[in-house]
Motif scaffolding. Structure first.
Motif, short mmCIF file in Angstrom:
data_model
loop_
_atom_site.label_atom_id
_atom_site.label_comp_id
_atom_site.label_asym_id
_atom_site.label_seq_id
_atom_site.Cartn_x
_atom_site.Cartn_y
_atom_site.Cartn_z
N VAL A 21 3.44 6.49 -6.22
CA VAL A 21 2.80 6.80 -7.51
C VAL A 21 1.80 5.70 -7.88
O VAL A 21 0.69 5.97 -8.31
CB VAL A 21 3.85 7.00 -8.62
CG1 VAL A 21 3.18 7.18 -9.98
CG2 VAL A 21 4.72 8.21 -8.31
N ALA A 22 2.20 4.43 -7.72
CA ALA A 22 1.31 3.32 -8.06
C ALA A 22 0.01 3.40 -7.27
O ALA A 22 -1.08 3.18 -7.80
CB ALA A 22 2.01 1.99 -7.78
N VAL A 51 -4.99 -0.24 -7.39
CA VAL A 51 -3.82 -1.13 -7.49
C VAL A 51 -3.79 -2.10 -6.32
O VAL A 51 -4.29 -1.81 -5.22
CB VAL A 51 -2.51 -0.30 -7.54
CG1 VAL A 51 -2.20 0.34 -6.19
CG2 VAL A 51 -1.33 -1.11 -8.06
N ASN A 52 -3.25 -3.30 -6.57
CA ASN A 52 -2.94 -4.26 -5.50
C ASN A 52 -1.45 -4.18 -5.24
O ASN A 52 -0.65 -4.16 -6.20
CB ASN A 52 -3.29 -5.68 -5.95
CG ASN A 52 -4.76 -5.85 -6.26
OD1 ASN A 52 -5.61 -5.66 -5.41
ND2 ASN A 52 -5.07 -6.20 -7.52
N ILE A 53 -1.06 -4.13 -3.98
CA ILE A 53 0.37 -4.06 -3.66
C ILE A 53 0.72 -5.18 -2.69
O ILE A 53 0.13 -5.30 -1.61
CB ILE A 53 0.75 -2.69 -3.09
CG1 ILE A 53 0.56 -1.62 -4.16
CG2 ILE A 53 2.19 -2.68 -2.58
CD1 ILE A 53 0.81 -0.20 -3.74
N LEU A 54 1.67 -6.03 -3.12
CA LEU A 54 2.15 -7.14 -2.29
C LEU A 54 3.60 -6.89 -1.93
O LEU A 54 4.42 -6.56 -2.80
CB LEU A 54 2.02 -8.46 -3.06
CG LEU A 54 0.59 -8.94 -3.33
CD1 LEU A 54 0.56 -9.92 -4.49
CD2 LEU A 54 -0.01 -9.58 -2.10
N LYS A 55 3.92 -7.03 -0.66
CA LYS A 55 5.28 -6.80 -0.19
C LYS A 55 6.04 -8.12 -0.15
O LYS A 55 5.47 -9.16 0.19
CB LYS A 55 5.24 -6.18 1.22
CG LYS A 55 6.57 -5.67 1.69
CD LYS A 55 6.44 -4.95 3.02
CE LYS A 55 7.80 -4.44 3.48
NZ LYS A 55 7.71 -3.78 4.79
N ASP A 86 14.28 -6.11 -0.46
CA ASP A 86 12.88 -5.82 -0.14
C ASP A 86 12.26 -5.08 -1.32
O ASP A 86 12.88 -4.19 -1.91
CB ASP A 86 12.79 -4.94 1.12
CG ASP A 86 13.09 -5.72 2.39
OD1 ASP A 86 12.99 -6.96 2.35
OD2 ASP A 86 13.47 -5.10 3.39
N CYS A 87 11.04 -5.45 -1.66
CA CYS A 87 10.38 -4.81 -2.81
C CYS A 87 8.88 -4.90 -2.64
O CYS A 87 8.37 -5.53 -1.72
CB CYS A 87 10.83 -5.45 -4.11
SG CYS A 87 10.30 -7.18 -4.26
N HIS A 88 8.18 -4.26 -3.56
CA HIS A 88 6.72 -4.37 -3.64
C HIS A 88 6.35 -4.75 -5.06
O HIS A 88 6.99 -4.31 -6.01
CB HIS A 88 6.05 -3.03 -3.28
CG HIS A 88 6.23 -2.65 -1.85
ND1 HIS A 88 7.37 -2.01 -1.38
CD2 HIS A 88 5.41 -2.81 -0.77
CE1 HIS A 88 7.24 -1.79 -0.08
NE2 HIS A 88 6.06 -2.26 0.31
N LEU A 89 5.32 -5.57 -5.18
CA LEU A 89 4.79 -5.90 -6.50
C LEU A 89 3.43 -5.22 -6.63
O LEU A 89 2.53 -5.45 -5.83
CB LEU A 89 4.64 -7.42 -6.66
CG LEU A 89 4.13 -7.90 -8.02
CD1 LEU A 89 5.13 -7.59 -9.13
CD2 LEU A 89 3.83 -9.40 -8.00
N ALA A 90 3.31 -4.34 -7.65
CA ALA A 90 2.06 -3.61 -7.89
C ALA A 90 1.35 -4.21 -9.09
O ALA A 90 1.94 -4.29 -10.18
CB ALA A 90 2.36 -2.13 -8.11
N LEU A 107 8.63 -2.79 -7.57
CA LEU A 107 9.06 -1.46 -7.10
C LEU A 107 10.00 -1.61 -5.92
O LEU A 107 9.69 -2.29 -4.93
CB LEU A 107 7.84 -0.64 -6.68
CG LEU A 107 6.77 -0.44 -7.77
CD1 LEU A 107 5.48 0.09 -7.18
CD2 LEU A 107 7.30 0.50 -8.85
N ALA A 108 11.15 -0.96 -6.05
CA ALA A 108 12.15 -1.06 -4.99
C ALA A 108 11.97 0.04 -3.94
O ALA A 108 12.67 0.03 -2.93
CB ALA A 108 13.56 -0.98 -5.59
#
Length: 375
Positions: free
Chosen positions: A244-245, A251-255, A290-294, A373-374
């Protein structure tokens, strides 16, 4: 435009106008809709949003009576509409092509369905007059479709769809044929008309901006399933997944991996040899999860000097700049090779750019700017 107080989905006492209950639709071996449940309320402007093939048009066709669920039940105002043929449903559908009769005038196009229902002439005339006034087409009543613009044809199709006062109006990519500026103007017209009539609108679109502009709520779909159903603001600010993000806006997504450092506060280890990022999350995360930062680009500050008290700061090099008139988007490459986008508003008509290509810059944002985000 819906008022702030319009939130029937948050009221347990409200009954939905439309209810999908565990609906599955298969075409041979292909599952278009997979065990889907959804409530849509009276007077909502509801958007079904997703990429091609996600199932949104199949949902609309089932509401219209052009497809039958393989399993499950669809209710309209408490009635199971599965066995009800399309022409007997209190539902009307407006197609992307508008499907106007080229040999009939605007007036006669709008009156067509009312004449089929054998309404008295005076009632037809009064209803058509109401629809022409609502859609601001009075002076075009005697013209043929080829004598009016694309935006006006779109309004004729809308007037014809609303003439029979349906409980529910289905709009299948209704603005797809219009140019961008006209599409934006027409979005607000649609919202005004929907609010004036009080009709429940369900719109199918793959245009995120359109869905976010017109809808009271948006259902983001993927492969026949609902990924998230929420208001446009919640979809944008609080996405429930990377899908969705990434689908809505930029959006920037960092793992990384999350470590709790206090109440709802986490460190996210995202790259070896780099300081962890700080973020907040109302959803609890397991140690080393483990997650993502949006992070949205407009929430990232770009500067030539290291910010003194930022929760998160990282250095990089300006790789590219996109000038979008009201905004500039900077594409900044980190030492890890990852590219982060930062957006700034262009508030002055003429000003020298402080930062340019290949400059070394600092990116920073607050702990609450990103969404953890998980999934």
């Amino acid at each position: 435009m819906q008022t702030v107080e319009f939130r029937p989905w948050a009221d347990p006492a409200e009954s939905p106008l439309i209810r999908f209950q565990n609906v599955t639709k298969r075409f041979g071996d292909f599952t278009a809709i997979d065990d889907l449940s959804l409530d849509i309320y009276e007077q909502e402007f509801f958007a079904l949003l997703g990429p091609s093939g996600c199932g949104k048009t199949t949902m609309m066709r089932m509401l219209g009576g052009f497809e039958t669920p393989t399993r499950g039940r669809i209710e309209l105002a408490g009635q199971d509409i599965g066995p009800v043929p399309p022409h007997k449903r209190a539902v009307n559908m407006m197609f992307q092509s508008y499907a106007l009769f080229p040999h009939l005038s605007v007036w006669d196009n709008i009156a067509f369905g009312l004449r089929r229902d054998r309404l008295p002439k005076d009632q037809i005339a009064a209803r058509v007059a109401d629809m022409l006034r609502l859609t601001r087409l009075e002076k075009f009543a005697r013209r043929k479709p080829h004598q009016i613009s694309g935006g006006q044809r779109q309004r004729v199709a809308l007037a014809r769809s609303l003439a029979k006062a349906p409980k529910l109006l289905l709009l299948d990519e209704p603005l797809g044929a219009l140019d961008k500026k006209l599409r934006q103007e027409t979005q607000f017209e649609l919202m005004d008309i929907q609010e004036t009539t009080g009709t429940t609108f369900v719109i199918v679109t793959h245009d995120q901006e359109e869905a976010m502009t017109v809808a009271s709520r948006v259902a983001v779909m993927d492969e026949g399933r609902l990924v998230q159903v929420a208001t446009p603001a919640d979809i944008y600010e609080c996405p429930n997944s990377v899908y969705v993000a990434d689908f809505i806006g930029d959006v920037n997504i960092l793992k990384g991996r999350a470590r709790a450092i206090g109440h709802n506060r986490y460190h996210i280890d995202w790259s070896e040899g780099h300081p962890p990022l700080t973020a907040t999350s109302e959803q609890p995360l397991a140690p080393d999860q483990d997650c993502h930062l949006a992070i949205r680009p407009e929430k990232v500050t770009i500067s030539s000097q290291r910010p003194e008290s930022a929760d998160n700061a990282m250095q990089g090099t300006v790789l590219d700049i996109a000038y979008l008139g009201n905004l500039s988007t900077y594409f900044v490459q980190l030492p890890t090779g990852q590219i982060i986008k930062a957006q700034t508003a262009n508030t002055r008509r003429i000003s020298r750019r402080n930062l340019t290509w290949e400059d070394s810059v600092w990116l920073s944002w607050t702990a609450t700017a990103g969404v953890v985000l998980a999934q």
